[in-house]
Design a protein around this motif. Structure first.
Motif, mmCIF file in Angstrom:
data_model
loop_
_atom_site.group_PDB
_atom_site.id
_atom_site.type_symbol
_atom_site.label_atom_id
_atom_site.label_comp_id
_atom_site.label_asym_id
_atom_site.label_seq_id
_atom_site.Cartn_x
_atom_site.Cartn_y
_atom_site.Cartn_z
ATOM 1 N N ASP A 28 42.835 -35.639 -8.718
ATOM 2 C CA ASP A 28 43.189 -36.229 -7.663
ATOM 3 C C ASP A 28 43.411 -35.541 -6.134
ATOM 4 O O ASP A 28 44.233 -35.935 -4.851
ATOM 5 C CB ASP A 28 45.355 -36.678 -7.931
ATOM 6 C CG ASP A 28 44.307 -37.806 -9.267
ATOM 7 O OD1 ASP A 28 45.037 -38.722 -8.844
ATOM 8 O OD2 ASP A 28 44.667 -36.909 -10.405
ATOM 9 N N ARG A 41 37.045 -43.296 -8.460
ATOM 10 C CA ARG A 41 38.494 -43.953 -7.702
ATOM 11 C C ARG A 41 39.600 -43.148 -7.260
ATOM 12 O O ARG A 41 40.300 -43.248 -5.955
ATOM 13 C CB ARG A 41 38.777 -44.885 -8.473
ATOM 14 C CG ARG A 41 38.354 -46.332 -8.186
ATOM 15 C CD ARG A 41 37.997 -47.159 -9.160
ATOM 16 N NE ARG A 41 37.867 -47.325 -10.391
ATOM 17 C CZ ARG A 41 36.989 -47.807 -11.457
ATOM 18 N NH1 ARG A 41 36.531 -48.539 -10.334
ATOM 19 N NH2 ARG A 41 36.747 -47.737 -12.445
ATOM 20 N N LYS A 79 40.647 -37.905 -3.326
ATOM 21 C CA LYS A 79 40.730 -37.921 -2.289
ATOM 22 C C LYS A 79 39.078 -38.523 -1.572
ATOM 23 O O LYS A 79 38.469 -38.285 -1.926
ATOM 24 C CB LYS A 79 40.747 -36.408 -1.231
ATOM 25 C CG LYS A 79 42.044 -35.814 -1.919
ATOM 26 C CD LYS A 79 41.867 -34.710 -1.627
ATOM 27 C CE LYS A 79 43.620 -33.831 -1.463
ATOM 28 N NZ LYS A 79 42.599 -32.119 -0.983
ATOM 29 N N GLN A 80 40.042 -39.702 -0.555
ATOM 30 C CA GLN A 80 38.765 -39.994 0.210
ATOM 31 C C GLN A 80 38.342 -39.121 0.548
ATOM 32 O O GLN A 80 37.134 -39.611 1.727
ATOM 33 C CB GLN A 80 39.793 -40.857 1.506
ATOM 34 C CG GLN A 80 40.256 -42.271 0.827
ATOM 35 C CD GLN A 80 39.091 -42.627 0.281
ATOM 36 O OE1 GLN A 80 37.658 -43.110 0.336
ATOM 37 N NE2 GLN A 80 39.527 -43.445 -1.194
ATOM 38 N N THR A 81 38.788 -37.781 1.231
ATOM 39 C CA THR A 81 37.635 -37.032 2.225
ATOM 40 C C THR A 81 37.351 -35.527 0.838
ATOM 41 O O THR A 81 36.261 -35.185 1.903
ATOM 42 C CB THR A 81 38.338 -35.900 2.862
ATOM 43 O OG1 THR A 81 39.445 -35.751 1.942
ATOM 44 C CG2 THR A 81 39.375 -36.874 3.515
ATOM 45 N N CYS A 112 33.851 -34.569 -2.283
ATOM 46 C CA CYS A 112 33.506 -34.867 -2.121
ATOM 47 C C CYS A 112 32.102 -34.383 -4.049
ATOM 48 O O CYS A 112 33.050 -33.520 -4.316
ATOM 49 C CB CYS A 112 32.294 -34.189 -1.423
ATOM 50 S SG CYS A 112 32.164 -32.748 -1.357
ATOM 51 N N ASP A 162 28.958 -45.164 -1.508
ATOM 52 C CA ASP A 162 30.198 -44.071 -1.820
ATOM 53 C C ASP A 162 29.784 -43.250 -0.735
ATOM 54 O O ASP A 162 29.066 -41.589 -1.756
ATOM 55 C CB ASP A 162 31.275 -43.623 -2.561
ATOM 56 C CG ASP A 162 32.023 -43.243 -2.734
ATOM 57 O OD1 ASP A 162 32.360 -42.556 -2.295
ATOM 58 O OD2 ASP A 162 32.987 -43.548 -3.290
ATOM 59 N N ARG A 172 31.446 -40.323 -0.468
ATOM 60 C CA ARG A 172 31.228 -38.687 -1.534
ATOM 61 C C ARG A 172 30.216 -38.199 -1.912
ATOM 62 O O ARG A 172 30.949 -37.194 -2.930
ATOM 63 C CB ARG A 172 33.275 -39.092 -1.657
ATOM 64 C CG ARG A 172 33.639 -39.134 -0.894
ATOM 65 C CD ARG A 172 35.308 -40.450 -1.385
ATOM 66 N NE ARG A 172 35.008 -41.285 -2.186
ATOM 67 C CZ ARG A 172 35.883 -41.630 -3.099
ATOM 68 N NH1 ARG A 172 37.349 -40.722 -3.578
ATOM 69 N NH2 ARG A 172 35.592 -43.370 -3.322
#
Ligand code: ASP
Length: 363
Positions: free
Chosen positions: A260, A297, A300-302, A304, A324, A326
């Motif tokens: 996370d 899931r 983080k959205q940012t 990779c 996705d 990422r």
């Protein structure tokens, strides 16, 4: 000519070897400064962009038309071999390859040093992958001893040697392409400085993670998480290097522990070809170190997800085909080719010509 025997050169610590190597060869990640890394990333971008412009590919293919490259790969390779070949072709180089020692004089008992001395009588660049971690340094020493010099920008230089992977120790061009990929991916959130990275898998024998970890010394405030079963954890020599360079690191016992919080995850496979009793059967990854959709899931959205490839069971195949951005390892593969164009262009000092053409096109 180097006033030193091969044995003396090989016995030097890597940090001292790099002072001799300067920009004549690419063998160790410790060779690169932050300035170098930024310049390589910019040059790789320029190569990529220029090649797409009308006439750009043609400009590039004239730059090294008179040069011959040898790709000497005596360990298995797909991406490194193919991307170097393609990069050389884009720069107009002629190419030869030796991939099987059984069909070279090495099988007649010729030493590596003699073989390399022969290669550099004919070729202007040797890219080599070898199981012996000292092979690249030995090849560099040989190039320094040999009489043949290349005239590059008013300077006589030894035939350059590029490591395409040295045993379980180093894979510097992979590390450069990993930095290029991270640099691009993390650009919207301020780049690599100050970010956290999780390196997963066989960190003890993974030359890619080792080379990448060395490069982290060039970035400010980086934090590394090493996720591996105990026997595959990062080795003491590298941890000492990180401590000396004040890079913070932490060993963890599963991907879940830090998924996370990290800005990138770098997966690797178990390097079972180095097992003493290698049976040819692949050692499976342990559950805690397999990247799943659930990890994706939580990431983080940012952030990779990278992998030097080839991969096996350490990434759930479902992750391969999700839409996705990422999931970055296929783009990382392509980035590798552009980075290798940049590496060769810089060694032969045609980077200025590429940047000039790129800048005039950009306007
Ligand atoms: N292709 C990379 C290497 O040559 C990674 C791997 O083989 O696992 O080291």
């Amino acid at each position: 000519m180097m006033e030193m025997t091969l044995a003396d050169f090989l016995s030097l610590p890597d940090a001292v070897k790099v002072r001799y190597i300067r920009d004549f060869a690419i063998l160790y990640s410790q060779q690169f400064s932050r300035e170098d890394l930024d310049a390589y990333c910019r040059l790789a971008d320029a190569c990529r962009f220029l090649h797409r412009q009308p006439g750009g590919a043609n400009v590039m293919s004239q730059l090294l038309r008179h040069r011959m490259a040898l790709n000497f790969f005596v360990q298995p390779s797909s991406r490194t071999f193919m991307s170097f070949n393609t990069a050389q072709a884009y720069l107009g180089m002629n190419r030869m390859s030796v991939r099987d020692v059984n069909i070279s004089s090495i099988s007649k008992g010729e030493s590596l040093v003699d073989s390399v001395r022969t290669f550099i009588s004919y070729v202007d660049l040797v890219v080599m992958r070898h199981s012996d971690e000292n092979a690249g340094a030995a090849a560099f020493w040989t190039a320094m001893q040999a009489h043949r010099r290349l005239r590059i920008e008013e300077q006589d230089r030894p035939v350059p040697i590029i490591s395409g992977g040295s045993g379980s120790q180093q894979h510097p061009t992979q590390a450069l392409l990993d930095i290029y990929t991270l640099d691009k991916a993390l650009e919207p959130i301020g780049g690599i400085d100050g970010k956290s990275f999780m390196l997963v898998g066989d960190l003890a024998r993974g030359r890619t993670v080792r080379s990448l970890s060395y490069l982290m010394k060039n970035y400010r405030g980086v934090q590394l998480f090493f996720a591996a079963p105990e026997r595959y954890q990062m080795r003491a020599d590298l941890l000492e290097f990180l401590d000396r360079n004040e890079i913070s690191w932490q060993m963890i016992g599963s991907i879940s522990e830090a998924i996370d919080v990290v800005d990138a995850v770098y997966m690797t496979r178990i390097q079972d070809e180095y097992d003493h009793l290698a049976t040819g059967k692949h050692v499976p990854a342990t559950k805690e170190f397999v990247f799943t959709m659930n990890h994706l899931r939580r990431m983080k959205q940012t952030a990779c997800l990278l992998h030097p490839l080839p991969k096996r069971d350490e990434i759930d195949p479902e992750v391969d085909y999700v839409e996705d951005p990422r999931v970055m390892y296929w783009r990382q593969e392509r980035n590798g080719m552009w980075m290798r164009v940049a590496i060769i262009a810089k060694l032969f000092k045609v980077d200025g010509a590429i940047l000039d053409a790129y800048e005039s096109d950009e306007m």
